[in-house]
Motif scaffolding. Structure first.
Motif, mmCIF file in Angstrom:
data_model
loop_
_atom_site.group_PDB
_atom_site.id
_atom_site.type_symbol
_atom_site.label_atom_id
_atom_site.label_comp_id
_atom_site.label_asym_id
_atom_site.label_seq_id
_atom_site.Cartn_x
_atom_site.Cartn_y
_atom_site.Cartn_z
ATOM 1 N N GLY A 41 0.744 -1.251 0.000
ATOM 2 C CA GLY A 41 0.000 0.000 0.000
ATOM 3 C C GLY A 41 0.772 1.298 0.000
ATOM 4 N N GLU A 42 2.085 1.276 0.234
ATOM 5 C CA GLU A 42 2.817 2.547 0.267
ATOM 6 C C GLU A 42 2.731 3.290 -1.058
ATOM 7 N N LEU A 43 2.821 2.553 -2.171
ATOM 8 C CA LEU A 43 2.771 3.205 -3.472
ATOM 9 C C LEU A 43 1.353 3.670 -3.802
ATOM 10 N N THR A 44 0.346 2.969 -3.293
ATOM 11 C CA THR A 44 -1.029 3.437 -3.442
ATOM 12 C C THR A 44 -1.201 4.779 -2.754
ATOM 13 N N ALA A 45 -0.622 4.924 -1.568
ATOM 14 C CA ALA A 45 -0.672 6.197 -0.857
ATOM 15 C C ALA A 45 0.026 7.294 -1.653
ATOM 16 N N ALA A 46 1.076 6.934 -2.399
ATOM 17 C CA ALA A 46 1.748 7.927 -3.243
ATOM 18 C C ALA A 46 0.826 8.431 -4.346
ATOM 19 N N LEU A 47 -0.060 7.564 -4.847
ATOM 20 C CA LEU A 47 -1.037 8.008 -5.839
ATOM 21 C C LEU A 47 -1.999 9.026 -5.233
ATOM 22 N N ALA A 48 -2.392 8.802 -3.971
ATOM 23 C CA ALA A 48 -3.272 9.755 -3.299
ATOM 24 C C ALA A 48 -2.576 11.098 -3.114
ATOM 25 N N SER A 49 -1.278 11.086 -2.910
ATOM 26 C CA SER A 49 -0.535 12.340 -2.776
ATOM 27 C C SER A 49 -0.407 13.051 -4.119
ATOM 28 N N ARG A 50 -0.220 12.288 -5.182
ATOM 29 C CA ARG A 50 -0.087 12.918 -6.503
ATOM 30 C C ARG A 50 -1.399 13.561 -6.941
ATOM 31 N N MET A 65 -1.069 -8.743 2.464
ATOM 32 C CA MET A 65 -0.758 -7.431 1.906
ATOM 33 C C MET A 65 -1.843 -6.407 2.264
ATOM 34 N N ILE A 66 -3.097 -6.810 2.201
ATOM 35 C CA ILE A 66 -4.176 -5.874 2.517
ATOM 36 C C ILE A 66 -4.140 -5.489 3.987
ATOM 37 N N ARG A 67 -3.822 -6.434 4.865
ATOM 38 C CA ARG A 67 -3.685 -6.073 6.284
ATOM 39 C C ARG A 67 -2.574 -5.051 6.487
ATOM 40 N N ALA A 68 -1.441 -5.246 5.799
ATOM 41 C CA ALA A 68 -0.347 -4.289 5.918
ATOM 42 C C ALA A 68 -0.757 -2.926 5.370
ATOM 43 N N ALA A 69 -1.494 -2.910 4.258
ATOM 44 C CA ALA A 69 -1.914 -1.652 3.659
ATOM 45 C C ALA A 69 -2.895 -0.905 4.563
ATOM 46 N N ARG A 70 -3.824 -1.642 5.163
ATOM 47 C CA ARG A 70 -4.810 -0.985 6.028
ATOM 48 C C ARG A 70 -4.186 -0.463 7.314
ATOM 49 N N ALA A 71 -2.983 -0.944 7.651
ATOM 50 C CA ALA A 71 -2.284 -0.454 8.838
ATOM 51 C C ALA A 71 -1.515 0.829 8.586
ATOM 52 N N LEU A 72 -1.426 1.268 7.326
ATOM 53 C CA LEU A 72 -0.730 2.513 7.033
ATOM 54 C C LEU A 72 -1.454 3.682 7.695
ATOM 55 N N PRO A 73 -0.714 4.670 8.212
ATOM 56 C CA PRO A 73 -1.377 5.833 8.833
ATOM 57 C C PRO A 73 -2.355 6.526 7.899
ATOM 58 N N ALA A 74 -2.015 6.623 6.614
ATOM 59 C CA ALA A 74 -2.895 7.320 5.682
ATOM 60 C C ALA A 74 -4.203 6.581 5.458
ATOM 61 N N ALA A 75 -4.208 5.256 5.730
ATOM 62 C CA ALA A 75 -5.414 4.472 5.482
ATOM 63 C C ALA A 75 -6.428 4.589 6.606
ATOM 64 N N ARG A 109 -6.576 9.149 8.993
ATOM 65 C CA ARG A 109 -5.704 10.262 9.258
ATOM 66 C C ARG A 109 -4.820 10.528 8.057
ATOM 67 N N GLY A 110 -4.020 11.628 8.160
ATOM 68 C CA GLY A 110 -3.006 11.910 7.167
ATOM 69 C C GLY A 110 -3.566 12.641 5.967
ATOM 70 N N ALA A 111 -2.641 12.930 5.017
ATOM 71 C CA ALA A 111 -3.010 13.712 3.838
ATOM 72 C C ALA A 111 -4.073 13.027 3.005
ATOM 73 N N ALA A 112 -4.091 11.682 3.025
ATOM 74 C CA ALA A 112 -5.043 10.938 2.205
ATOM 75 C C ALA A 112 -6.246 10.471 3.002
ATOM 76 N N ALA A 113 -6.380 10.904 4.245
ATOM 77 C CA ALA A 113 -7.470 10.428 5.084
ATOM 78 C C ALA A 113 -8.813 10.675 4.421
ATOM 79 N N GLY A 114 -9.673 9.653 4.421
ATOM 80 C CA GLY A 114 -10.993 9.781 3.828
ATOM 81 C C GLY A 114 -11.020 9.489 2.345
ATOM 82 N N ARG A 115 -9.842 9.361 1.713
ATOM 83 C CA ARG A 115 -9.807 9.141 0.266
ATOM 84 C C ARG A 115 -9.144 7.828 -0.117
ATOM 85 N N LEU A 116 -8.498 7.174 0.827
ATOM 86 C CA LEU A 116 -7.692 5.997 0.528
ATOM 87 C C LEU A 116 -8.312 4.759 1.158
ATOM 88 N N SER A 117 -8.588 3.758 0.333
ATOM 89 C CA SER A 117 -9.186 2.523 0.828
ATOM 90 C C SER A 117 -8.459 1.333 0.229
#
Length: 293
Positions: A41-50, A65-75, A109-117
């Motif tokens: 999910g780190e690169l997915t979060a980069a898409l939300a930043s772009r 992988m999905i568990r790790a992605a959902r644990a990201l702060p931005a998620a 939370r974070g810059a992508a909060a509410g937009r990243l799933s």
């Protein structure tokens, strides 16, 4: 099957093709972006930043992988979007499904909060609820059975003027993969691994260009061979423990897995000799960027 920590050991080398791919996408203000085969999910979060105005959905068939992605702060802390099946079964072949809207909000939370799933789903069966403006798939299609049939459906998921960008490895004729297939088919390992599906061969740039051009897209296809300089005693083994060796490790118990890795590592060290500055791993990748007319 997947180990996010092992996969991330070479995060910089694995991320470089992603950013070089996405840099060629001309979307300026997309509303919905999907990352198909999103991994941790780190690169997915980069898409939300772009694209800060877009809803961004990461989709993967691996529960780990999905568990790790959902644990990201931005998620954030909330579960998958309404309508998405949170635990649909492991692996691309398990028939995992997610019927929820890819653009639904995840909160957090974070810059992508509410937009990243992040959604657990088989890429062969995933369907967005509405047209997607950008589809990105980074080093995932080579794992998908009949991937050309899957790819042929993706242009139909795009909004008018939407973009599709993907890259796949094109190095299946290299020693790293030849060693794996030879060992798996040897008398020692064939009984345990005869039914294991190894990483699948990707297509050629012209094949992808023809498929997507016939689907009504303007297509740019190219290839690049990276010369990764890896550090460590067994860097090629460590690289493939995060990717191509995963099906083998999942099929063997710890003791047998250790024996297999010892054999693979010895042959990999011979095929990729270390230099004073590190070990060179040539890695060819195929890139395709298409825009729907």
């Amino acid at each position: 099957m997947w180990d996010p920590d092992q996969y991330q050991r070479f995060a910089g080398e694995r991320a470089r093709p992603f950013f070089e791919l996405v840099a060629r996408v001309g979307a300026t203000d997309p509303h919905l972006v999907a990352d198909l085969g999103c991994g941790p999910g780190e690169l997915t979060a980069a898409l939300a930043s772009r694209w800060p105005g877009a809803d961004v959905a990461g989709v993967d068939s691996s529960p780990e992988m999905i568990r790790a992605a959902r644990a990201l702060p931005a998620a954030g802390d909330t579960p998958a979007p309404a309508g998405a099946q949170a635990e649909a079964g492991p692996g691309a072949g398990a028939g995992a499904r997610a019927g929820g809207g890819a653009g639904a909000h995840a909160g957090g939370r974070g810059a992508a909060a509410g937009r990243l799933s992040f959604i657990l789903a088989d890429l062969r069966e995933w369907q967005p609820e509405r047209a997607v403006d950008v589809i990105v798939s980074n080093a995932a299609l080579q794992w998908v059975p009949d991937h050309l049939a899957v790819l042929s459906r993706w242009p139909g998921m795009l909004a008018a003027g939407g973009w599709l960008a993907f890259q796949v490895p094109g190095n299946f004729d290299q020693p790293s993969h030849q060693i794996l297939t030879e060992l798996a088919s040897s008398p020692r390992w064939r009984p345990q691994l005869r039914d294991v599906q190894l990483n699948r061969q990707a297509g050629q740039p012209a094949e992808y260009l023809d498929l997507l051009a016939r689907a009504g897209c303007d297509v740019d296809a190219w290839e690049t061979t990276y010369l990764h300089v890896l550090q460590g005693a067994d860097p090629v083994l460590d690289w493939y423990k995060g990717t191509g060796l995963r099906p083998v490790l999942a099929a063997l118990g710890p003791e047998l897995a250790g024996e297999f890795l010892a054999e693979y590592g010895a042959r990999a060290r011979e095929a990729y000799p270390a230099a004073p500055y590190g070990t060179i791993l040539p890695f060819r990748r195929i890139f395709v960027v298409a825009s729907r007319r």
